[in-house]
Design a protein around this motif. Sequence first.
Motif, mmCIF file in Angstrom:
data_model
loop_
_atom_site.group_PDB
_atom_site.id
_atom_site.type_symbol
_atom_site.label_atom_id
_atom_site.label_comp_id
_atom_site.label_asym_id
_atom_site.label_seq_id
_atom_site.Cartn_x
_atom_site.Cartn_y
_atom_site.Cartn_z
ATOM 1 N N ASP A 146 43.085 29.723 30.520
ATOM 2 C CA ASP A 146 43.348 29.173 31.859
ATOM 3 C C ASP A 146 42.202 28.300 32.367
ATOM 4 O O ASP A 146 41.797 28.380 33.537
ATOM 5 C CB ASP A 146 43.620 30.302 32.866
ATOM 6 N N ALA A 176 39.237 30.884 47.077
ATOM 7 C CA ALA A 176 40.660 30.939 46.741
ATOM 8 C C ALA A 176 40.917 31.601 45.383
ATOM 9 O O ALA A 176 42.090 31.777 45.016
ATOM 10 C CB ALA A 176 41.240 29.528 46.742
ATOM 11 N N GLU A 177 39.885 31.966 44.656
ATOM 12 C CA GLU A 177 40.050 32.578 43.330
ATOM 13 C C GLU A 177 40.745 33.927 43.456
ATOM 14 O O GLU A 177 40.346 34.784 44.241
ATOM 15 C CB GLU A 177 38.683 32.742 42.665
ATOM 16 N N GLU A 178 41.797 34.110 42.641
ATOM 17 C CA GLU A 178 42.590 35.336 42.711
ATOM 18 C C GLU A 178 41.968 36.491 41.942
ATOM 19 O O GLU A 178 42.169 37.660 42.305
ATOM 20 C CB GLU A 178 44.008 35.063 42.192
ATOM 21 N N LEU A 179 41.251 36.191 40.870
ATOM 22 C CA LEU A 179 40.601 37.276 40.139
ATOM 23 C C LEU A 179 39.486 37.879 40.979
ATOM 24 O O LEU A 179 38.774 37.183 41.704
ATOM 25 C CB LEU A 179 40.029 36.772 38.817
ATOM 26 N N ARG A 180 39.349 39.179 40.850
ATOM 27 C CA ARG A 180 38.381 39.906 41.699
ATOM 28 C C ARG A 180 36.939 39.553 41.357
ATOM 29 O O ARG A 180 36.117 39.315 42.246
ATOM 30 C CB ARG A 180 38.618 41.406 41.529
#
Length: 366
Positions: free
Chosen positions: A216, A281-285
């Motif tokens: 990704d 805005a990053e979805e991964l923790r």
Amino acid sequence: MATPSGWEARVGRERAGGGAAAAVRAVVPPWVRRRSGRRAHGQEAQGDAGRRSAWWRGRGRVLAVLAALTAGLLAFHRAVPNSAGRLGSLLEAFLPWLGLVAVVLFALALLRRSAVALVALLLPVAAWTYLFGGLLLPASAPGARQLVVVQHNVSDENADPAGTARALADAGPDLIALEELVPPALQVYEKTLAAAYPHHEVRGTVGLWSRHPLSDTRLLDIKPRGITEAWSRGLRTVVHTPHGRIAAYVAHLPSLRVRASGLASGRRDESALLLGEAIAAEELRTVILLGDLNGTVEDRGLAPLTSRMNVAERGFALSFPAAFPLARIDQVMARSAAVADIRTLPATGSDHLPVAARITLSAARR
């Protein structure tokens, strides 16, 4: 006539001396003798007291004011305005070096024998210790949930890219982030690092090499307004570590310029704002940021990043310029993880020193 014996002669001399002393005492009044004795004793006492009080006289007031000013700049550096010439950011870029000012003031206070100045110096010492003292503590022991990462601006003028790549790999990191990648040096880095780091991604002039698979990957748009030429200095990818997936960001923010009017950091600040918004805005923790950010972690221009991420808990790791490092502008930051410590590696063919850091991971989501 009989000659006096030796004993009689000695007694006679003592009587004569006693008589002379008695004559003096008779001539000099008693109150004069008492006053003279007190004066001699008082002069001796005043000498001792003078020596003791010399440290507490008015000397050293200027040094005390300078010490208080240094403490104020350390403790309230955010209060220095940034509107005119970016003076606040300029101060914060070299903030740790105010500790040397305190050292110079300490030497001058000893030279002046000023206890007032020495007491005032406790203020900047306390402020500097509060801000930077923790960085001097020993690094913690390696843990099970840790990654070792290396960040390096390799310089587009590096005459030995192969030697630089080998030096970075010798540190044994899990991740290597590089900036200023240009052909044909890029091919040299890819070839030299391929065996130990089979996974890598490059976007524009930045890249990431990894022991673990990557996915990704995308280009980050952190280009400031006003730049019309090709400009790609950011990427985002996912690292599949044994501890879970981690979002890794590699960035190279615009350079600063110190001019007569002050610090020119507008483009750097704009790029930092765009990068901060992307990380928010990053979805991964868990997120790791590696890059040449052209600013120290105290610099308010990097607040969009430092307000969202953890910075190094141990180590100064001054990285630029390599010949005489004055500041660490090569950074490693983390979200939902801790940067346990950071250190510099030996010089390469770049004008930056590489930095290596240990990232302590929390329970990452897979």
